[in-house]
Design an enzyme around this catalytic site. Structure first.
Site, PDB file in Angstrom:
ATOM      1  N   HIS A 270      15.463  56.127  50.568  1.00 60.47           N
ATOM      2  CA  HIS A 270      14.631  57.320  50.742  1.00 60.47           C
ATOM      3  C   HIS A 270      13.450  56.981  51.648  1.00 60.47           C
ATOM      4  O   HIS A 270      12.936  55.868  51.585  1.00 60.47           O
ATOM      5  CB  HIS A 270      14.106  57.801  49.386  1.00 60.47           C
ATOM      6  CG  HIS A 270      13.688  59.232  49.415  1.00 60.47           C
ATOM      7  ND1 HIS A 270      12.458  59.627  49.859  1.00 60.47           N
ATOM      8  CD2 HIS A 270      14.359  60.358  49.076  1.00 60.47           C
ATOM      9  CE1 HIS A 270      12.386  60.938  49.787  1.00 60.47           C
ATOM     10  NE2 HIS A 270      13.528  61.420  49.321  1.00 60.47           N
ATOM     11  N   ASP A 327      20.515  62.417  45.054  1.00 58.56           N
ATOM     12  CA  ASP A 327      21.883  62.829  45.380  1.00 58.56           C
ATOM     13  C   ASP A 327      22.955  61.926  44.771  1.00 58.56           C
ATOM     14  O   ASP A 327      24.139  62.248  44.828  1.00 58.56           O
ATOM     15  CB  ASP A 327      22.083  62.844  46.907  1.00 58.56           C
ATOM     16  CG  ASP A 327      21.278  63.958  47.569  1.00 58.56           C
ATOM     17  OD1 ASP A 327      21.198  65.040  46.979  1.00 58.56           O
ATOM     18  OD2 ASP A 327      20.739  63.724  48.660  1.00 58.56           O
TER      19      ASP A 327
HETATM   20  N1  CMC Z   1      22.708  52.165  52.816  1.00 54.62           N
HETATM   21  C1  CMC Z   1      22.596  51.019  53.526  1.00 54.62           C
HETATM   22  N2  CMC Z   1      21.511  50.689  54.237  1.00 54.62           N
HETATM   23  C2  CMC Z   1      20.493  51.552  54.239  1.00 54.62           C
HETATM   24  C3  CMC Z   1      20.535  52.756  53.522  1.00 54.62           C
HETATM   25  C4  CMC Z   1      21.695  53.042  52.796  1.00 54.62           C
HETATM   26  N3  CMC Z   1      21.800  54.181  52.100  1.00 54.62           N
HETATM   27  N4  CMC Z   1      19.370  53.431  53.710  1.00 54.62           N
HETATM   28  C5  CMC Z   1      18.626  52.677  54.521  1.00 54.62           C
HETATM   29  N5  CMC Z   1      19.304  51.520  54.834  1.00 54.62           N
HETATM   30  C6  CMC Z   1      18.801  50.394  55.644  1.00 54.62           C
HETATM   31  C7  CMC Z   1      18.823  50.730  57.118  1.00 54.62           C
HETATM   32  O1  CMC Z   1      20.033  50.368  57.696  1.00 54.62           O
HETATM   33  C8  CMC Z   1      17.654  49.920  57.606  1.00 54.62           C
HETATM   34  O2  CMC Z   1      18.074  48.588  57.658  1.00 54.62           O
HETATM   35  P1  CMC Z   1      17.578  47.599  58.868  1.00 54.62           P
HETATM   36  O3  CMC Z   1      16.117  47.386  58.624  1.00 54.62           O
HETATM   37  O4  CMC Z   1      18.418  46.382  58.715  1.00 54.62           O
HETATM   38  O5  CMC Z   1      17.860  48.345  60.154  1.00 54.62           O
HETATM   39  C9  CMC Z   1      16.642  49.998  56.461  1.00 54.62           C
HETATM   40  O6  CMC Z   1      17.426  50.201  55.283  1.00 54.62           O
HETATM   41  C10 CMC Z   1      15.637  51.134  56.611  1.00 54.62           C
HETATM   42  O7  CMC Z   1      16.368  52.358  56.789  1.00 54.62           O
HETATM   43  P2  CMC Z   1      15.901  53.594  57.693  1.00 54.62           P
HETATM   44  O8  CMC Z   1      17.113  54.318  58.144  1.00 54.62           O
HETATM   45  O9  CMC Z   1      14.939  53.101  58.724  1.00 54.62           O
HETATM   46  O10 CMC Z   1      15.100  54.449  56.606  1.00 54.62           O
HETATM   47  P3  CMC Z   1      14.677  55.963  56.742  1.00 54.62           P
HETATM   48  O11 CMC Z   1      13.467  56.125  55.929  1.00 54.62           O
HETATM   49  O12 CMC Z   1      14.620  56.369  58.187  1.00 54.62           O
HETATM   50  O13 CMC Z   1      15.921  56.732  56.097  1.00 54.62           O
HETATM   51  C11 CMC Z   1      17.349  57.801  54.553  1.00 54.62           C
HETATM   52  C12 CMC Z   1      15.921  57.315  54.839  1.00 54.62           C
HETATM   53  C13 CMC Z   1      17.352  58.607  53.267  1.00 54.62           C
HETATM   54  C14 CMC Z   1      17.806  58.717  55.707  1.00 54.62           C
HETATM   55  C15 CMC Z   1      18.292  56.576  54.447  1.00 54.62           C
HETATM   56  O14 CMC Z   1      17.883  55.765  53.363  1.00 54.62           O
HETATM   57  C16 CMC Z   1      19.758  56.984  54.306  1.00 54.62           C
HETATM   58  O15 CMC Z   1      20.435  57.203  55.311  1.00 54.62           O
HETATM   59  N6  CMC Z   1      20.284  57.073  53.046  1.00 54.62           N
HETATM   60  C17 CMC Z   1      21.648  57.545  52.829  1.00 54.62           C
HETATM   61  C18 CMC Z   1      21.691  59.085  52.909  1.00 54.62           C
HETATM   62  C19 CMC Z   1      21.065  59.729  51.702  1.00 54.62           C
HETATM   63  O16 CMC Z   1      21.350  59.371  50.553  1.00 54.62           O
HETATM   64  N7  CMC Z   1      20.236  60.753  51.944  1.00 54.62           N
HETATM   65  C20 CMC Z   1      19.587  61.527  50.880  1.00 54.62           C
HETATM   66  C21 CMC Z   1      18.117  61.301  50.831  1.00 54.62           C
HETATM   67  S1  CMC Z   1      17.329  61.916  49.340  1.00 54.62           S
HETATM   68  C22 CMC Z   1      17.555  63.630  49.263  1.00 54.62           C
HETATM   69  C23 CMC Z   1      17.392  64.363  50.537  1.00 54.62           C
HETATM   70  O17 CMC Z   1      16.415  64.180  51.282  1.00 54.62           O
HETATM   71  O18 CMC Z   1      18.222  65.196  50.813  1.00 54.62           O
END
Ligand code: CMC
Length: 391
Positions: A270, A327
């Site tokens: 998140h 989720d």
């Molecule tokens: N699985 C594997 N790796 C992950 C995940 C995940 N679910 N989420 C983040 N990472 C890794 C990402 O690859 C990155 O690694 P590195 O530093 O090696 O490049 C690091 O963690 C930071 O991730 P980010 O993408 O920079 O983080 P963000 O704050 O931009 O993204 C997020 C937040 C929710 C989009 C992301 O965690 C994600 O894609 N999660 C899976 C989708 C999901 O469950 N979304 C629902 C969010 S909660 C309810 C809603 O908002 O709808």
């Protein structure tokens, strides 16, 4: 040009001041109008929570009764609006259909479009809260090629929604307080989450003084994406894939860690929670309760629990502070209630609606509001000339 900051994804930039929801992502705290989510979920209904978010205080019993009655009066949609559903392909995604349906409200309810008229704003608020469940159920029915049912106003908000989706088959659910309470609680858990992607979209669109229906349909489109609301559907697909392919949980986690084909552990991570998402804890308990009540033994719940345990014990997820989000377990519950995975994000939209409305209204009455207009850093071609043009 006076540009001072480049902040991709708004990681570090506040786009607004707001008095609606407080989140401390490090500590895993979520409060609406000051009340912790743990106190609201399970004790206050979705419509009470909606009132709290929109008007700032919990309703008195008399205010709540009036609010519920007003919403019940507006659950029908114009008969002609139904043609829109029949015009869409049956295999269309319910979120695409729902966004179109909400957008179409601007065409049928033109007497409640003025963001500066408090009475019109109030009317569009009630209309949206009343009609979104009807439209969401119609997007479901459309995808099944089934008749669009009329709302039953002798039922409460959640019961009516279940009936619109499942017709008489919903009787077991309607009479089952565990089921209706669970769905109501899930809606409460989704009701607001400050400046997430869809809410920021609603505010940005609304900042141009676009009407509430237009702004909310934009929010629905933003929610559609798999990194936001679409994650609940993606979680179920992931669990189903693991079950169908026979891949072990450890092997799947390894593929996520290797970033194979960019796959992620859906329902994990998140932008603001760097600790357990407080909503996830409640959803997990609700999943156990609902499945037990319905006598459903879904192997996907076991796979989800194994994935969670494996990820939480793994340094990759620990170092990046990735925990289950709201989720992760919702899909298993929606599935047990009989919803197809393609409907899951529409259920999220129903839940998030009060938040979108509250933020749109807060923005509209704030004299400090300006049209949203981000800056950019231009990285394209420097000035150049077309052939035949000389400096
Ligand atoms: N699985 C594997 N790796 C992950 C995940 C995940 N679910 N989420 C983040 N990472 C890794 C990402 O690859 C990155 O690694 P590195 O530093 O090696 O490049 C690091 O963690 C930071 O991730 P980010 O993408 O920079 O983080 P963000 O704050 O931009 O993204 C997020 C937040 C929710 C989009 C992301 O965690 C994600 O894609 N999660 C899976 C989708 C999901 O469950 N979304 C629902 C969010 S909660 C309810 C809603 O908002 O709808």
């Amino acid at each position: 040009t006076g540009l001072t900051a480049y902040d991709q994804g708004f990681v570090n930039t506040a786009s607004t001041k707001s008095a609606i929801t407080f989140i401390d992502g490090e500590k895993g705290i979520l409060r609406h109008r000051g009340y912790p989510i743990e106190q609201l979920a399970g004790t206050k209904s979705f419509l009470e929570t909606a009132w709290l978010l929109i008007y700032g205080e919990l309703p008195t019993p008399a205010e709540l009764k009036k609010f519920e009655e007003k919403i019940q009066r507006h659950t029908l949609v114009h008969e002609d609006l139904k043609n829109l559903f029949h015009a869409m392909p049956q295999n269309a995604h319910p979120m695409a259909v729902l966004a179109a349906g909400v957008s179409a409200l601007s065409t049928f309810y033109q007497d409640s479009l003025d963001p500066h008229d408090p009475e019109q704003v109030e009317l569009s608020t009630i209309r949206l809260l009343a009609k979104l469940p009807t439209l969401a159920a119609y997007s479901h029915k459309n995808s099944m090629g089934q008749a669009l049912l009329y709302p039953d106003n002798s039922l409460n908000y959640v019961e009516n929604f279940l009936r619109l989706n499942f017709g008489n088959m919903a009787e077991d659910y309607v009479q089952n307080p565990v089921v209706t309470k669970a769905l109501d609680t899930l809606l409460v858990l989704h009701a607001d989450h400050e400046q997430n992607c869809s809410t920021s979209t609603v505010r940005l669109v609304g900042s141009s003084q676009a009407n509430l229906f237009a702004s909310v349909s934009s929010g629905i489109n933003a929610l559609f994406g798999p990194l936001h609301g679409g994650a609940n559907e993606a979680v179920l697909e992931m669990l189903q894939h693991i079950q169908d392919s026979g891949e072990s949980v450890q092997a799947f986690i390894q593929r996520v860690k290797n970033k194979e084909d960019g796959i992620r552990l859906m329902g994990f991570g998140h932008r603001v929670y760097k600790n357990l998402d407080p909503r996830a804890r409640i959803v997990k308990a609700t999943a156990d309760q609902v499945l037990a009540e319905l006598g459903v033994k879904d192997p996907l719940l076991q796979i989800a629990k194994e994935l969670e345990a494996a990820a939480l014990a793994d340094p990759y997820f620990q170092e990046r502070k990735l925990y289950p989000n709201v989720d992760f377990y919702t899909g298993v519950i929606y599935k047990a209630l009989g919803f197809p995975p393609r409907m899951f994000t529409a259920l999220f939209a129903m839940g998030r609606l009060p938040g979108w409305i509250a933020h749109w209204r807060e923005m509209n009455v704030d004299p400090a509001t300006k049209i949203g207009r981000p800056q950019q850093i231009y990285v394209g071609e420097p000035e150049r000339s077309l052939k035949g043009f000389f400096g």
